[in-house]
Design an enzyme around this catalytic site. Structure first.
Site, PDB file in Angstrom:
ATOM      1  CB  ILE A   1     -11.755 -10.602   2.143  1.00  0.00           C
ATOM      2  CG1 ILE A   1     -11.045 -11.855   2.656  1.00  0.00           C
ATOM      3  CG2 ILE A   1     -13.151 -10.895   1.695  1.00  0.00           C
ATOM      4  CD1 ILE A   1     -11.706 -12.542   3.851  1.00  0.00           C
TER       5      ILE A   1
ATOM      6  CB  CYS B   1      -5.685  -0.899   6.051  1.00  0.00           C
ATOM      7  SG  CYS B   1      -4.370  -1.346   7.217  1.00  0.00           S
TER       8      CYS B   1
ATOM      9  N   GLY C   1       0.824  -1.206   0.000  1.00  0.00           N
ATOM     10  CA  GLY C   1       0.000   0.000   0.000  1.00  0.00           C
ATOM     11  C   GLY C   1       0.862   1.262   0.000  1.00  0.00           C
TER      12      GLY C   1
ATOM     13  CB  THR D   1      -6.353  -8.978   7.410  1.00  0.00           C
ATOM     14  OG1 THR D   1      -6.305  -7.566   7.641  1.00  0.00           O
ATOM     15  CG2 THR D   1      -5.145  -9.402   6.605  1.00  0.00           C
TER      16      THR D   1
ATOM     17  N   GLY E   1      -4.137 -15.775   5.911  1.00  0.00           N
ATOM     18  CA  GLY E   1      -3.641 -17.140   5.759  1.00  0.00           C
ATOM     19  C   GLY E   1      -4.770 -18.151   5.650  1.00  0.00           C
TER      20      GLY E   1
ATOM     21  CG  ASN F   1      -0.503  -7.555   8.936  1.00  0.00           C
ATOM     22  OD1 ASN F   1      -0.290  -6.336   8.897  1.00  0.00           O
ATOM     23  ND2 ASN F   1      -1.456  -8.136   8.226  1.00  0.00           N
ATOM     24  CB  ALA F   2      -0.697  -4.598  13.814  1.00  0.00           C
TER      25      ALA F   2
HETATM   26  C1  LIG Z   1       1.897  -8.360   6.348  1.00  0.00           C
HETATM   27  C2  LIG Z   1       0.704  -7.970   5.523  1.00  0.00           C
HETATM   28  C3  LIG Z   1       0.621  -6.684   4.989  1.00  0.00           C
HETATM   29  C4  LIG Z   1      -0.495  -6.322   4.223  1.00  0.00           C
HETATM   30  N1  LIG Z   1      -0.548  -5.069   3.677  1.00  0.00           N
HETATM   31  C5  LIG Z   1      -1.607  -4.726   2.881  1.00  0.00           C
HETATM   32  C6  LIG Z   1      -1.636  -3.449   2.227  1.00  0.00           C
HETATM   33  O1  LIG Z   1      -0.712  -2.642   2.332  1.00  0.00           O
HETATM   34  N2  LIG Z   1      -2.728  -3.149   1.464  1.00  0.00           N
HETATM   35  C7  LIG Z   1      -3.775  -4.042   1.289  1.00  0.00           C
HETATM   36  O2  LIG Z   1      -4.739  -3.736   0.581  1.00  0.00           O
HETATM   37  N3  LIG Z   1      -3.746  -5.282   1.878  1.00  0.00           N
HETATM   38  C8  LIG Z   1      -2.693  -5.622   2.658  1.00  0.00           C
HETATM   39  N4  LIG Z   1      -2.655  -6.869   3.237  1.00  0.00           N
HETATM   40  C9  LIG Z   1      -3.775  -7.812   3.009  1.00  0.00           C
HETATM   41  C10 LIG Z   1      -3.437  -8.840   1.928  1.00  0.00           C
HETATM   42  O3  LIG Z   1      -3.199  -8.216   0.688  1.00  0.00           O
HETATM   43  C11 LIG Z   1      -4.559  -9.888   1.790  1.00  0.00           C
HETATM   44  O4  LIG Z   1      -5.759  -9.239   1.441  1.00  0.00           O
HETATM   45  C12 LIG Z   1      -4.789 -10.670   3.064  1.00  0.00           C
HETATM   46  O5  LIG Z   1      -3.581 -10.962   3.714  1.00  0.00           O
HETATM   47  C13 LIG Z   1      -5.540 -11.976   2.817  1.00  0.00           C
HETATM   48  O6  LIG Z   1      -4.810 -12.816   1.942  1.00  0.00           O
HETATM   49  P1  LIG Z   1      -3.835 -14.021   2.466  1.00  0.00           P
HETATM   50  O7  LIG Z   1      -4.649 -14.799   3.465  1.00  0.00           O
HETATM   51  O8  LIG Z   1      -3.485 -14.788   1.250  1.00  0.00           O
HETATM   52  O9  LIG Z   1      -2.676 -13.359   3.112  1.00  0.00           O
HETATM   53  C14 LIG Z   1      -1.548  -7.254   4.007  1.00  0.00           C
HETATM   54  C15 LIG Z   1      -1.451  -8.547   4.551  1.00  0.00           C
HETATM   55  C16 LIG Z   1      -0.343  -8.922   5.297  1.00  0.00           C
HETATM   56  C17 LIG Z   1      -0.274 -10.326   5.851  1.00  0.00           C
END
Ligand SMILES: Cc1cc2nc3c(=O)[nH]c(=O)nc-3n(C[C@H](O)[C@H](O)[C@H](O)COP(=O)(O)O)c2cc1C
Length: 302
Positions: free
Chosen positions: A190, A129, A45, A192, A216, A68-69
């Site tokens: 989606i 976010c 982002g 998180t 995850g 994550n935060a």
């Molecule tokens: C460490 C981390 C950082 C993320 N940063 C962003 C971000 O900057 N912008 C965004 O739209 N989603 C962000 N996400 C969300 C992911 O793009 C994704 O939507 C979410 O993790 C679900 O997919 P996954 O289960 O495959 O990780 C982030 C996720 C993680 C784990």
């Protein structure tokens, strides 16, 4: 194999993208594989100015996932355009900058700045976010606010606008429809889901921010359900994201209606995860004698 998919006016060579925040700015992965092979790369982002994000600890492992935060730590749009985008262009990557702002005005400024650049396939607007005090979820859980951001960004850019939806909206389909009406060419779903974890020795939260976004495999069934519901509510393409770590996971999203998918947290465990998913989809299509687009929305419900 014919793996091409269409996301609005955009044609992608295949349906496998990487999810924002889990694949850096893309070029960090160029030593692992040819990143131009991906259907697309959603960048970390980007905000108008650089952000340091939240204090550590800001990532924790959970059962079947992670919390994550990060708080949208990033180099800012200017440094992205100067230091990252030229290399991404050189490598021939399909680039989708992910945008974050805490006001509509800043979203417009971000979109206008990127509009001066070449080599951008689409922009993905993050209104979901959960780890920032301003913007983020405040836009994403409210159909009117989400539509306002979408319309403003659409007006400010010549690139197709995708909107990244939050599972925390009361009715995600209401937000999806509002964004479609406001001009979005696609929806990513989606982001998180907020969680909380406590250290049982110190009795303190495991994340300095206290809560964090859960991602995850743990969230995959929720994400597939939401993608399926959104696909029935809108006519624009939906990009599925949430817990994808294998070709089977990705195919499940496509059968539910997703036109493409994003691989997220799986990249942390295996930097080749997105390639494994892509190769698996290709082998699956070959075995079934199908093109990738033939999988979209084909879940059998009778
Ligand atoms: C460490 C981390 C950082 C993320 N940063 C962003 C971000 O900057 N912008 C965004 O739209 N989603 C962000 N996400 C969300 C992911 O793009 C994704 O939507 C979410 O993790 C679900 O997919 P996954 O289960 O495959 O990780 C982030 C996720 C993680 C784990």
């Amino acid at each position: 194999m014919d793996l091409q998919v269409k996301i609005g006016e955009l044609s992608l060579s295949n349906p496998v993208l990487t999810a924002s925040g889990t694949f850096g700015y893309g070029i960090e992965f160029e030593s692992f594989f040819d990143i131009s092979r991906l259907g697309g790369i959603c960048t970390k982002g980007l905000s108008l100015l650089p952000r340091v994000g939240n204090p550590p600890p800001r990532i924790r492992e959970t059962a079947s996932g992670m919390l994550n935060a990060i708080g949208l730590a990033n180099i800012g749009v200017e440094a992205f355009c100067k230091d990252k985008l030229p290399r991404l262009r050189e490598l021939g990557a399909t680039v989708i900058p992910n945008l974050y702002a805490s006001s509509v005005e800043d979203f417009i400024a971000l979109a206008e700045r990127l509009d001066r650049e070449e080599g951008i396939a689409a922009v993905e607007v993050n209104v979901s976010c959960p780890n920032v005090t301003k913007g983020g979820l405040a836009f994403g859980v409210d159909p009117v606010a989400a539509a306002g951001v979408t319309a403003a960004v659409c007006k400010a850019t010549r690139f197709p606008v995708w909107v990244k939806l939050s599972p925390e909206a009361g009715r995600i389909t209401d937000v999806a429809c509002a964004c479609e009406e406001a001009g979005a060419q696609a929806l990513s779903a989606i982001n998180t889901i907020r969680g909380f974890a406590i250290d049982t020795e110190t009795w303190r939260p495991l994340l300095a921010n206290r809560t964090g976004g859960l991602s995850g495999p743990a969230i995959k069934p929720i994400a597939v359900r939401m993608v399926w519901e959104i696909c029935q509510a809108v006519r624009i393409p939906v990009i599925g994201v949430g817990g994808i770590a294998s070709a089977e996971d990705a195919i499940e999203f496509m059968l539910a209606g997703a036109s493409a998918v994003q691989v997220g947290s799986a990249n942390f465990r295996d930097p080749m995860a997105s390639m494994t998913v892509l190769e698996g989809i290709s082998a699956y299509c070959e075995r079934k004698g199908l093109a990738a687009k033939d999988l979209i929305g084909k879940v059998v419900l009778d």
